[in-house]
Scaffold this active site. Structure first.
Site, PDB file in Angstrom:
ATOM      1  N   TRP A 130       8.552  -4.058  -2.195  1.00 58.62           N
ATOM      2  CA  TRP A 130       7.896  -3.435  -1.036  1.00 58.62           C
ATOM      3  C   TRP A 130       8.846  -3.303   0.143  1.00 58.62           C
ATOM      4  O   TRP A 130       9.643  -4.194   0.427  1.00 58.62           O
ATOM      5  CB  TRP A 130       6.699  -4.288  -0.624  1.00 58.62           C
ATOM      6  CG  TRP A 130       6.134  -3.984   0.727  1.00 58.62           C
ATOM      7  CD1 TRP A 130       6.584  -4.452   1.943  1.00 58.62           C
ATOM      8  CD2 TRP A 130       5.019  -3.155   1.019  1.00 58.62           C
ATOM      9  NE1 TRP A 130       5.813  -3.955   2.967  1.00 58.62           N
ATOM     10  CE2 TRP A 130       4.832  -3.150   2.415  1.00 58.62           C
ATOM     11  CE3 TRP A 130       4.146  -2.404   0.229  1.00 58.62           C
ATOM     12  CZ2 TRP A 130       3.813  -2.436   3.048  1.00 58.62           C
ATOM     13  CZ3 TRP A 130       3.126  -1.692   0.863  1.00 58.62           C
ATOM     14  CH2 TRP A 130       2.972  -1.714   2.253  1.00 58.62           C
ATOM     15  N   MET A 131       8.707  -2.197   0.890  1.00 58.67           N
ATOM     16  CA  MET A 131       9.425  -1.975   2.142  1.00 58.67           C
ATOM     17  C   MET A 131       8.442  -1.521   3.214  1.00 58.67           C
ATOM     18  O   MET A 131       7.594  -0.677   2.967  1.00 58.67           O
ATOM     19  CB  MET A 131      10.495  -0.895   1.961  1.00 58.67           C
ATOM     20  CG  MET A 131      11.029  -0.291   3.253  1.00 58.67           C
ATOM     21  SD  MET A 131      12.036   1.199   2.997  1.00 58.67           S
ATOM     22  CE  MET A 131      13.604   0.471   2.532  1.00 58.67           C
ATOM     23  N   ASN A 132       8.583  -2.092   4.440  1.00 61.96           N
ATOM     24  CA  ASN A 132       7.987  -1.414   5.595  1.00 61.96           C
ATOM     25  C   ASN A 132       9.007  -1.339   6.728  1.00 61.96           C
ATOM     26  O   ASN A 132      10.125  -0.871   6.506  1.00 61.96           O
ATOM     27  CB  ASN A 132       6.605  -1.946   5.990  1.00 61.96           C
ATOM     28  CG  ASN A 132       6.507  -3.400   6.371  1.00 61.96           C
ATOM     29  OD1 ASN A 132       6.531  -4.283   5.521  1.00 61.96           O
ATOM     30  ND2 ASN A 132       6.373  -3.679   7.652  1.00 61.96           N
ATOM     31  N   ASP A 133       8.705  -1.753   7.944  1.00 63.95           N
ATOM     32  CA  ASP A 133       9.470  -1.407   9.142  1.00 63.95           C
ATOM     33  C   ASP A 133      10.994  -1.507   9.006  1.00 63.95           C
ATOM     34  O   ASP A 133      11.514  -2.483   8.455  1.00 63.95           O
ATOM     35  CB  ASP A 133       9.095  -2.346  10.296  1.00 63.95           C
ATOM     36  CG  ASP A 133       7.620  -2.379  10.573  1.00 63.95           C
ATOM     37  OD1 ASP A 133       6.863  -1.616   9.964  1.00 63.95           O
ATOM     38  OD2 ASP A 133       7.207  -3.206  11.412  1.00 63.95           O
TER      39      ASP A 133
ATOM     40  N   SER B 147       9.558  -8.235  11.927  1.00 64.83           N
ATOM     41  CA  SER B 147      10.532  -7.257  12.414  1.00 64.83           C
ATOM     42  C   SER B 147      11.348  -7.750  13.605  1.00 64.83           C
ATOM     43  O   SER B 147      10.936  -8.638  14.343  1.00 64.83           O
ATOM     44  CB  SER B 147       9.822  -5.964  12.791  1.00 64.83           C
ATOM     45  OG  SER B 147       9.268  -5.348  11.660  1.00 64.83           O
TER      46      SER B 147
END
Length: 493
Positions: free
Chosen positions: A36-39, A99
């Site tokens: 998974w990847m986000n910000d 983040s």
């Protein structure tokens, strides 16, 4: 000293990425090594390369205990994975390394500042996040968390500021050599605000002031702030949660916000003069920017939407970053253009000019899923304005995604409901654009699983992901009424 948790993550990602064929991932958009990847995090230039870290759950393609993934690039388009940089392995960040940002210290070390998360039991028997700001220092590959962590916690917060919603530090260095840090926070009124902290050495921080308060104008909690000077003004980018729609400018849910105004560095006072969305499409959130060595302000965002993170649990990866975009101000408005290095990837130019039609047509040489296409659409009949124009792409007999324009309302819409998705997630977004007599110019960039549309030289941008089978590479054009178009298409290699 590398912790066991980080060592295991590094071994896992190195082994598992070999199982993902290169053609099953984007070509020139950064995606996770696995999982998974986000910000985007820690977007910076260090030791001759651009570094991008990202929120990362290597073990599963769903959100989970956040690590920091890591990749480097020389042109922001071709990425090389490095080992994961951070894992949740200390008491103060055991439930996630959220983040943050990065900066180069005067002694040459690379400093990462991030939000550490640990959960505590509530009186009601549930759990709640406690969020603090933490630092790790390293050499561009390996990073060590400092003993003083956390460097900012609840004792540093003014009265009424939440310790549960206190995250995403963005560092910059002022001209006098001191450091500033903007952090998202939720005040007592339940909306959002950006707190400003200052430091002499980037390790010991003091609260300075509330840089700007939302006062329930744009959504609730403000996440992922970025603050910088651009073309004589100062710009604050942030991502509000729980937004209400305002015409075609802002949409429901998680959105993006750009505030442009004046900043007095002596008093650290920011006065916003205008506001707008950053991206008007379906998938864009939490952008970070960098100032390149040649003076360009470049932005990359997470090209996904929290309201549309629906995919098969068996997928080996999920999430991708947007194209790097060069930012500039024009008439008080934020404009975005694809980074100019993308032009060097163009080949196999195909041109069709002054094509008049109604109904549905296809054009020779116009197809593909890794393309850069410029279109100009105008009325084909001087006496009667057309009702609608559309370009359909990632198309076969069953699937397509569409970009459509209705000149009478000046509305541009991206629509992926026929892209193959079996779930009723967000599939459409609309944007009000500027047009003169039904003429519109836009540039579409496709990279296997996404489209980004730059309207009128970057006045508006719309981004969307689509996971249609790669064999669907057709492109067609539709007109209700008579239109005249120019098309210039390049393959991207």
């Amino acid at each position: 000293m590398i912790s066991q948790a980080l060592l295991e993550a590094r071994k896992y990602e190195e082994a598992m990425e070999k199982r993902i064929p290169k053609e099953d991932k984007p070509e020139f958009h950064l995606s996770p090594r696995v999982g998974w990847m986000n910000d985007p995090n820690g977007f910076s230039f260090y030791n001759g390369k651009y570094h991008m870290f990202y929120q990362y759950h290597p073990y599963y393609s769903q959100w989970g205990p956040m690590h920091w993934g890591h990749a480097v690039s020389e042109d922001l388009l071709h990425w090389e994975y490095l080992p994961a940089a951070l894992a949740p392995d200390e008491l103060y960040d055991k439930d996630g390394c959220f983040s943050g940002s990065a900066i180069t210290l005067p002694d040459g070390r690379h400093l990462l500042m991030y939000t550490g998360v640990f959960q505590e039991r509530t009186r009601e028997g549930g759990v709640s996040d406690i969020q603090t700001q933490c630092i790790a220092v390293g050499d561009g590959v390996n990073y060590e968390k400092i003993e003083q962590n956390p460097v900012i916690d609840e004792k540093d917060l003014p009265e009424g500021c939440s310790r549960h919603d206190f995250r995403d530090p963005k560092i910059w260095r002022k001209s006098d050599g001191t450091y500033c840090c903007a952090i998202g926070n939720r005040p007592a009124d339940g909306s959002g605000q950006i707190l400003l902290f200052t430091s002499e050495d980037c390790f010991k921080w003091n609260f300075k002031k509330v840089l700007i308060a939302n006062n329930n104008r744009f959504g609730k909690m403000w996440e992922c702030p970025d603050f910088f000077e651009l073309d004589g003004k100062w710009v604050l980018l942030t991502s509000p949660q729980d937004m209400l729609p305002e015409g075609f400018e802002y949409h429901n849910g998680n959105g993006t916000l750009c505030l442009t105004g004046k900043y007095d560095e002596e008093t650290d006072t920011f006065i916003a003069e205008s506001d707008q969305s950053i991206d008007y499409g379906i998938d864009f959130y939490a952008p970070q920017t960098i100032l390149t060595s040649d003076g360009r302000r470049v932005m990359i965002g997470w090209m996904q939407n929290w309201d549309a993170c629906v995919h098969s649990k068996e997928d080996p990866w999920f999430g991708q970053m947007s194209l790097p975009r060069e930012l500039f101000l024009k008439n008080g408005r934020l404009y975005q253009k694809p980074i100019r290095e993308l032009d060097e990837m163009r080949c196999n130019k195909v041109v069709h000019q002054n094509v008049s039609f109604s109904g549905i047509i296809s054009l020779d040489g116009i197809r593909g899923r890794k393309i850069d296409m410029e279109l100009t659409v105008r009325p084909g009949d001087e006496q009667e304005l057309y009702q609608k124009f559309a370009v359909r792409f990632a198309q076969n007999e069953q699937y397509y995604t569409a970009l459509s324009f209705r000149p009478r309302e000046s509305i541009l819409k991206v629509d992926r409901k026929f892209s193959g998705s079996r779930r009723a997630i967000v599939h459409q977004r609309r944007c009000q654009v500027n047009t003169a007599d039904g003429e519109l110019k836009f540039r579409m960039i496709l990279d296997r699983f996404s489209v980004e549309v730059f309207v009128n030289d970057g006045e508006h941008v719309m981004s969307a992901t689509m996971y249609t089978d790669q064999g669907a590479d057709g492109i067609s054009f539709f007109a209700d009424g008579c239109v005249n178009i120019d098309v210039v298409k390049y393959d991207l290699v």
